[in-house]
Scaffold this active site. Structure first.
Site, PDB file in Angstrom:
ATOM      1  N   LYS A 139      34.002  36.031  31.564  1.00  0.00           N
ATOM      2  CA  LYS A 139      33.944  36.975  32.677  1.00  0.00           C
ATOM      3  C   LYS A 139      32.523  37.496  32.748  1.00  0.00           C
ATOM      4  O   LYS A 139      31.815  37.501  31.730  1.00  0.00           O
ATOM      5  CB  LYS A 139      34.931  38.134  32.432  1.00  0.00           C
ATOM      6  CG  LYS A 139      35.299  38.910  33.667  1.00  0.00           C
ATOM      7  CD  LYS A 139      36.422  38.284  34.464  1.00  0.00           C
ATOM      8  CE  LYS A 139      36.602  38.985  35.792  1.00  0.00           C
ATOM      9  NZ  LYS A 139      37.818  38.550  36.501  1.00  0.00           N
ATOM     10  N   ASP A 163      35.217  38.110  41.978  1.00  0.00           N
ATOM     11  CA  ASP A 163      36.052  39.233  41.523  1.00  0.00           C
ATOM     12  C   ASP A 163      35.638  40.394  42.438  1.00  0.00           C
ATOM     13  O   ASP A 163      35.114  40.144  43.538  1.00  0.00           O
ATOM     14  CB  ASP A 163      35.799  39.538  40.035  1.00  0.00           C
ATOM     15  CG  ASP A 163      36.828  40.498  39.432  1.00  0.00           C
ATOM     16  OD1 ASP A 163      37.906  40.033  39.030  1.00  0.00           O
ATOM     17  OD2 ASP A 163      36.581  41.717  39.372  1.00  0.00           O
TER      18      ASP A 163
END
Ligand code: NDP
Length: 451
Positions: A132, A172
């Site tokens: 991430k 995201d």
């Protein structure tokens, strides 16, 4: 620091070492505690998990990158933000997980998201490692050229760590198709190679997949459908509320409506819109996706609706609630209000939106609860489908891809249910998701030796 969880005594020392190594990262430690609690339940069946520091090796990221991102504002001044990429695990495949651009991004936020991603990606069964990343950059109020220059600078540093078989980011919060385009353009320019598989969430004309944009929201609705089917119930005819008005929220609303539910509320950082007759999704897309404005403008299209500034949707009576904005957006009090108003299902579209105490309230009240690492896995699953199409230089139809997404979500749900059932806690999807995900990754880490 979180309250110490109830653990098998053999896990206490492990927890102490995990806490000592990550003492500044409270959200990461919250996830660690939740996973340890689940491991504790499954440990009698898996004594091998205590060997060779296996648990700690799964918990420890393989590589953590923190870097400076300088960029030039439209007024000619030079600005600077901090960029992150945490490559947590490559045991099952290339690192995979999104990039978040939001002022609240810190090492802790990226660390917990990367850690959650490990189990989520394992649950899909699609050979995905986990990572991430992001930056504490605030795209709000920035012109498109400023956001583009930021994306280019971010990628100028990150590109050396990426690759279609190494690390494959996606979007995201704050990173949608527009930003993926600028990131991908800069990557291709630097490496002088067309390598479509290095990023997912691309536009259809330049290597993207049908349904990727819709995937997390559609997948969440399919997961909820599977949860209700266990109780011989359906989404049709239910009243639902959704938080957020971004990518995940909008396509959750779209699929819930398509499946016959009435969605009466959604929200953004400025407040909640309540439309008892059912949301007009086209209006929301126009406001949030096209004009990037505040949901308050919804009242210009539907004057009979209500806008509640600074409020969440959780006080609105509903059968099903879908938190799809951000972490810790639904607390214990919200959970009690939802339960008092008769909620029967809560499924997380966002990552960690419900606090630990809120989840406890839902489980105690017998509300069907779908944790994010399972319920929102549709996004990354469809990213894996995008990678497959890129590798095969092919493109599937919308219908084919949507049908595969639905199959994956039904399968993720089944994996969680089976694991919970084996451990004597039928229907506990939190336990099921954690154990099914951990078991898969732990098996691979063990098989790969001391790497
Ligand atoms: P977007 O940026 O598209 O949308 C985020 C939405 O949440 C916006 O409506 C935003 O409001 C609102 N929001 C963000 N932060 C806050 C905050 N601190 N308080 C109140 N509202 C807030 O992001 P996504 O839809 O992509 O992501 C939403 C969640 O889903 C995140 O938790 C993400 O990690 C998770 N997720 C996303 C996936 C994906 O494929 N995109 C996959 C799996 C999970 P505003 O418009 O006012 O900024």
């Amino acid at each position: 620091m979180n309250d110490a969880p109830q653990l098998d005594e053999r896990l206490h020392e492990i927890r102490e070492r995990v806490v000592a190594r990550n003492v500044a990262d409270s959200a990461y430690l919250r996830v660690a505690d939740e996973i340890l609690e689940s491991i504790s339940v499954a440990l009698p069946r898996h004594p091998e998990w205590l060997e060779d520091q296996l648990i700690e090796r799964v918990f420890e990221p393989e590589r953590q990158l923190v870097f400076r991102v300088p960029w030039t504002a439209d007024d000619g001044t030079i600005r600077m933000n901090r960029g992150y990429r945490i490559q947590h695990s490559s045991a099952l495949g290339p690192y995979k997980g999104g990039l978040r651009f939001h002022p609240t991004v810190t090492h802790d936020v990226v660390a917990f998201l990367a850690f959650e991603q490990v189990f989520k990606n394992a649950l899909t069964g699609l050979s995905l490692g986990a990572g991430k990343g992001g930056a504490d950059f605030d795209p709000k109020g920035r012109s498109p050229t400023e956001v583009m220059r930021f994306c280019q600078s971010f990628m100028t540093e990150l590109h050396r760590h990426l690759g279609a078989t190494t690390d494959v980011p996606a979007g995201d919060i704050g990173v949608g198709e527009r930003e993926i385009g600028w990131l991908y353009g800069q990557y291709a320019r630097i490496v002088n190679r067309v390598e479509a598989g290095v990023l997912t969430g691309k536009g259809l004309d330049w290597g993207g997949s049908h349904v990727r944009k819709e995937a997390t929201g559609f997948g969440l609705a399919y997961f909820a459908e599977a949860m209700l089917a266990e109780r011989d119930e359906a989404l049709e005819g239910t009243t639902c509320v959704v938080s957020g008005a971004g990518n995940v929220a909008r396509y959750t609303v779209a699929k819930l409506q398509a499946l016959g539910a009435k969605v009466v509320a959604c929200s953004d950082s400025g407040g909640t819109v309540h439309d008892p007759d059912g949301l007009d999704l086209d209006a929301i897309v126009e406001i949030k996706e096209v004009r990037r404005a505040s949901l308050e403008e919804y009242l210009q299209v539907r004057p009979e609706a209500e806008h509640m500034p600074a409020a969440t949707p959780w006080s609105i009576p509903c059968d099903a609630a879908f938190p799809c904005a951000t972490q810790d957006e639904l607390d214990e009090e919200d959970a009690r209000t939802l339960v008092a108003n008769g909620v029967r299902l809560v499924a997380e579209g966002a990552n960690l939106p419900c606090t630990h105490a809120a989840i406890g309230v839902f489980l105690e009240a017998g509300v069907a609860f779908g944790p994010g690492k399972a319920a929102n896995a549709g996004g990354v699953a469809t990213s894996a489908l995008e990678m497959r199409q890129n590798a095969g230089r092919t493109a599937w139809s919308f219908e084919t891809t949507d049908a595969r997404l639905r199959d994956v979500m039904v399968e993720v749900h089944r994996r969680c249910m089976d694991a919970a059932e084996e451990l004597g806690r039928p229907g506990d999807l939190v336990l099921g998701a954690n154990v099914a995900g951990f078991r898969t990754v732990a098996r691979a880490v063990r098989a790969l030796g001391a790497v």
